[in-house]
Each structure stands twice: as structure tokens, then as C-alpha cells.
Design a protein around this motif. Sequence first.
Motif, PDB file in Angstrom:
ATOM      1  N   PRO A 175       0.836  -1.207   0.000  1.00  0.00           N
ATOM      2  CA  PRO A 175       0.000   0.000   0.000  1.00  0.00           C
ATOM      3  C   PRO A 175       0.869   1.255   0.000  1.00  0.00           C
ATOM      4  CG  PRO A 175       0.188  -0.841   2.222  1.00  0.00           C
ATOM      5  CD  PRO A 175       0.932  -1.817   1.342  1.00  0.00           C
ATOM      6  N   GLY A 176       0.190   2.398  -0.080  1.00  0.00           N
ATOM      7  CA  GLY A 176       0.908   3.662   0.092  1.00  0.00           C
ATOM      8  C   GLY A 176       0.921   4.562  -1.123  1.00  0.00           C
ATOM      9  N   THR A 177       0.489   4.065  -2.292  1.00  0.00           N
ATOM     10  CA  THR A 177       0.434   4.900  -3.489  1.00  0.00           C
ATOM     11  C   THR A 177      -0.904   4.679  -4.188  1.00  0.00           C
ATOM     12  OG1 THR A 177       1.513   3.179  -4.809  1.00  0.00           O
ATOM     13  CG2 THR A 177       2.931   4.882  -3.872  1.00  0.00           C
ATOM     14  N   ASP A 178      -1.235   5.550  -5.144  1.00  0.00           N
ATOM     15  CA  ASP A 178      -2.502   5.427  -5.864  1.00  0.00           C
ATOM     16  C   ASP A 178      -2.549   4.159  -6.716  1.00  0.00           C
ATOM     17  OD1 ASP A 178      -3.342   7.793  -4.758  1.00  0.00           O
ATOM     18  OD2 ASP A 178      -2.657   9.014  -6.452  1.00  0.00           O
ATOM     19  N   LYS A 179      -1.393   3.792  -7.292  1.00  0.00           N
ATOM     20  CA  LYS A 179      -1.332   2.606  -8.137  1.00  0.00           C
ATOM     21  C   LYS A 179      -0.743   1.440  -7.343  1.00  0.00           C
ATOM     22  CE  LYS A 179      -0.690   5.124 -12.493  1.00  0.00           C
ATOM     23  NZ  LYS A 179       0.206   5.317 -13.668  1.00  0.00           N
ATOM     24  N   PRO A 180      -1.244   0.221  -7.579  1.00  0.00           N
ATOM     25  CA  PRO A 180      -0.659  -0.941  -6.897  1.00  0.00           C
ATOM     26  C   PRO A 180       0.820  -1.071  -7.253  1.00  0.00           C
ATOM     27  CG  PRO A 180      -2.727  -1.522  -7.977  1.00  0.00           C
ATOM     28  CD  PRO A 180      -2.358  -0.156  -8.461  1.00  0.00           C
ATOM     29  N   ARG A 181       1.631  -1.485  -6.297  1.00  0.00           N
ATOM     30  CA  ARG A 181       3.057  -1.650  -6.533  1.00  0.00           C
ATOM     31  C   ARG A 181       3.549  -2.905  -5.829  1.00  0.00           C
ATOM     32  NH1 ARG A 181       5.802   2.782  -2.389  1.00  0.00           N
ATOM     33  NH2 ARG A 181       4.431   2.289  -0.642  1.00  0.00           N
ATOM     34  N   ARG A 182       4.496  -3.572  -6.462  1.00  0.00           N
ATOM     35  CA  ARG A 182       5.098  -4.758  -5.864  1.00  0.00           C
ATOM     36  C   ARG A 182       6.485  -4.452  -5.302  1.00  0.00           C
ATOM     37  NH1 ARG A 182       0.439  -6.141  -8.968  1.00  0.00           N
ATOM     38  NH2 ARG A 182      -0.162  -8.275  -8.433  1.00  0.00           N
ATOM     39  N   TRP A 183       7.115  -3.425  -5.812  1.00  0.00           N
ATOM     40  CA  TRP A 183       8.466  -3.049  -5.387  1.00  0.00           C
ATOM     41  C   TRP A 183       8.425  -1.681  -4.731  1.00  0.00           C
ATOM     42  CZ3 TRP A 183      12.081  -6.777  -5.941  1.00  0.00           C
ATOM     43  CH2 TRP A 183      11.854  -7.783  -6.885  1.00  0.00           C
ATOM     44  N   VAL A 184       8.972  -1.567  -3.535  1.00  0.00           N
ATOM     45  CA  VAL A 184       9.028  -0.269  -2.862  1.00  0.00           C
ATOM     46  C   VAL A 184      10.476   0.217  -2.852  1.00  0.00           C
ATOM     47  CG1 VAL A 184       6.984  -0.528  -1.439  1.00  0.00           C
ATOM     48  CG2 VAL A 184       9.148  -1.418  -0.617  1.00  0.00           C
ATOM     49  N   PRO A 185      10.698   1.483  -3.182  1.00  0.00           N
ATOM     50  CA  PRO A 185      12.071   1.993  -3.232  1.00  0.00           C
ATOM     51  C   PRO A 185      12.693   2.105  -1.852  1.00  0.00           C
ATOM     52  CG  PRO A 185      10.500   3.766  -3.588  1.00  0.00           C
ATOM     53  CD  PRO A 185       9.707   2.495  -3.568  1.00  0.00           C
ATOM     54  N   MET A 186      13.992   1.845  -1.788  1.00  0.00           N
ATOM     55  CA  MET A 186      14.770   2.041  -0.580  1.00  0.00           C
ATOM     56  C   MET A 186      15.645   3.274  -0.777  1.00  0.00           C
ATOM     57  SD  MET A 186      15.814  -1.891   0.424  1.00  0.00           S
ATOM     58  CE  MET A 186      15.953  -1.541   2.185  1.00  0.00           C
ATOM     59  N   MET A 187      15.906   4.005   0.286  1.00  0.00           N
ATOM     60  CA  MET A 187      16.632   5.275   0.194  1.00  0.00           C
ATOM     61  C   MET A 187      18.129   5.079   0.422  1.00  0.00           C
ATOM     62  SD  MET A 187      14.008   7.737   2.318  1.00  0.00           S
ATOM     63  CE  MET A 187      13.950   6.588   3.714  1.00  0.00           C
ATOM     64  N   ASP A 188      18.921   5.679  -0.430  1.00  0.00           N
ATOM     65  CA  ASP A 188      20.373   5.682  -0.263  1.00  0.00           C
ATOM     66  C   ASP A 188      20.725   6.556   0.934  1.00  0.00           C
ATOM     67  OD1 ASP A 188      23.114   6.092  -0.390  1.00  0.00           O
ATOM     68  OD2 ASP A 188      23.076   7.126  -2.316  1.00  0.00           O
ATOM     69  N   ILE A 189      21.257   5.935   1.996  1.00  0.00           N
ATOM     70  CA  ILE A 189      21.666   6.719   3.164  1.00  0.00           C
ATOM     71  C   ILE A 189      23.186   6.715   3.355  1.00  0.00           C
ATOM     72  CG2 ILE A 189      19.473   6.447   4.363  1.00  0.00           C
ATOM     73  CD1 ILE A 189      20.922   4.348   6.165  1.00  0.00           C
ATOM     74  N   PHE A 190      23.890   5.914   2.536  1.00  0.00           N
ATOM     75  CA  PHE A 190      25.345   5.906   2.627  1.00  0.00           C
ATOM     76  C   PHE A 190      25.936   5.224   1.406  1.00  0.00           C
ATOM     77  CE2 PHE A 190      29.333   3.715   3.569  1.00  0.00           C
ATOM     78  CZ  PHE A 190      30.119   4.785   3.985  1.00  0.00           C
TER      79      PHE A 190
END
Length: 212
Positions: free
Chosen positions: A76-91
Motif C-alpha cells: 500500500p501507500g500509493t494510488d497505483k498498486p506496486r510490488r516493489w518499494v524503493p529504498m533510500m540511499d543513506i550511505f
Amino acid sequence: MYRYHFRAQCRENIDLERLFREALPVLQIRMKEFGACHLSLFHFGTQLFLYYESPAQTADPHELFAHCEDALETWPGTDKPRRWVPMMDIFHYQQPINENHWLRKNASARPYARIAHLKPDKVASYVFYHYQYQEEKPGDGDKYGMIALHENLMFFYSEDPATVDKPSYSGKLSTSNTPSDWAGTMEPHFIPWDQPAEHSRIWLEIPLIIRA
């Protein structure tokens, strides 16, 4: 060159290795179509961790894995269904300057990955220390090593043997505040894994499913 990290959740009772081994030929075709390269897919139980690179700013994993994404849960979390959620570059030890700078010189190097959980109240501190380290000491570790974050779960991608060389750029900080006792400073940030004593209680190495 852009670097991509994603997290996914596979459905229960799926043979991950068979699924993605059978999906690999089509995946390789799609990678050529969308300009993706150096793709590695790892798993921890039914959780998937994906890394790849592309000169394109929009190389969507849903396009790459469209032929097998029915095996993945919907996030969940977006208007369109998604199977992959992005991860944030922290280093990252280095950032790509151009495609030539980012070429692999060691064809035998293999991707590997580890995961770790941060204590929720320590996320900001961890990011602060790592940004400081990244910008005070660029190139201090594996050229291709980096840490991505989703919620409080971290995915550390690297290659073995490591490529260590001095980058052609300077960091954004001119300070020298990175703690000398790095391990001691970092330890309180983590939720430890329940592992045998001979293994790290902080970073858990996870198996590679496919590379392309």
C-alpha cells in the motif's frame, strides 16, 4: 549512472529460486530494453532485496519483472498498486561520476548483501553519522558498497573482492569528526539478530538468488 534499490515481499509457498531462475531469460531481455545492468536479487525468507544500475533515470522494476510479479505481494501507500518499494540511499563509499568511472575492472567480483535493523529512535543518529563519514572520507571502502533504508530495515550492497580506489571528487565536508571508535559508536544503533556467536549479531548476510 543511477543506482536502484528496492524491497518486495513474495507470496507464501513460492519456490523463489525456481521462480526467478525461470524468469531470468525474459528478465535479461527486458534489462536490455530498459538499459538496466549489474542486477542482483537477494532474499531473506520471503523478503526480496533488489539492486541494479542504469544510465536511465527511470528504470522501473515493475517493467523488468512484469512477467513474474504476480508472485509478489502488493504494497500500500500509493494510488497505483506496486510490488516493489524503493529504498533510500543513506550511505555510499563513492558516487558514480560517469559511466566510464563506474566500469567494473574486476570481472570476478561477486555481489553480496547484508541486512540490519535500526532501533527506531536511532535512525536519525545513524544517518547523521553516515553522511558525515561519507562526505569526510569518500572512497574509504568498496567503491560499489552502499546502504539503503526502508522503514528501519537496512540493505547493504557490496561486491567481493572489494574495489578500493581514491575518487576523483572531494566530499562535501571539510571537517574530521568521524568517530575513531566507529564500531563502538554504531553498536547502540542496532536491534541485534539472534545468531550463533561466530556470526555478526548486527549484520546478517543474505543469499543471492540471481544476478544478471
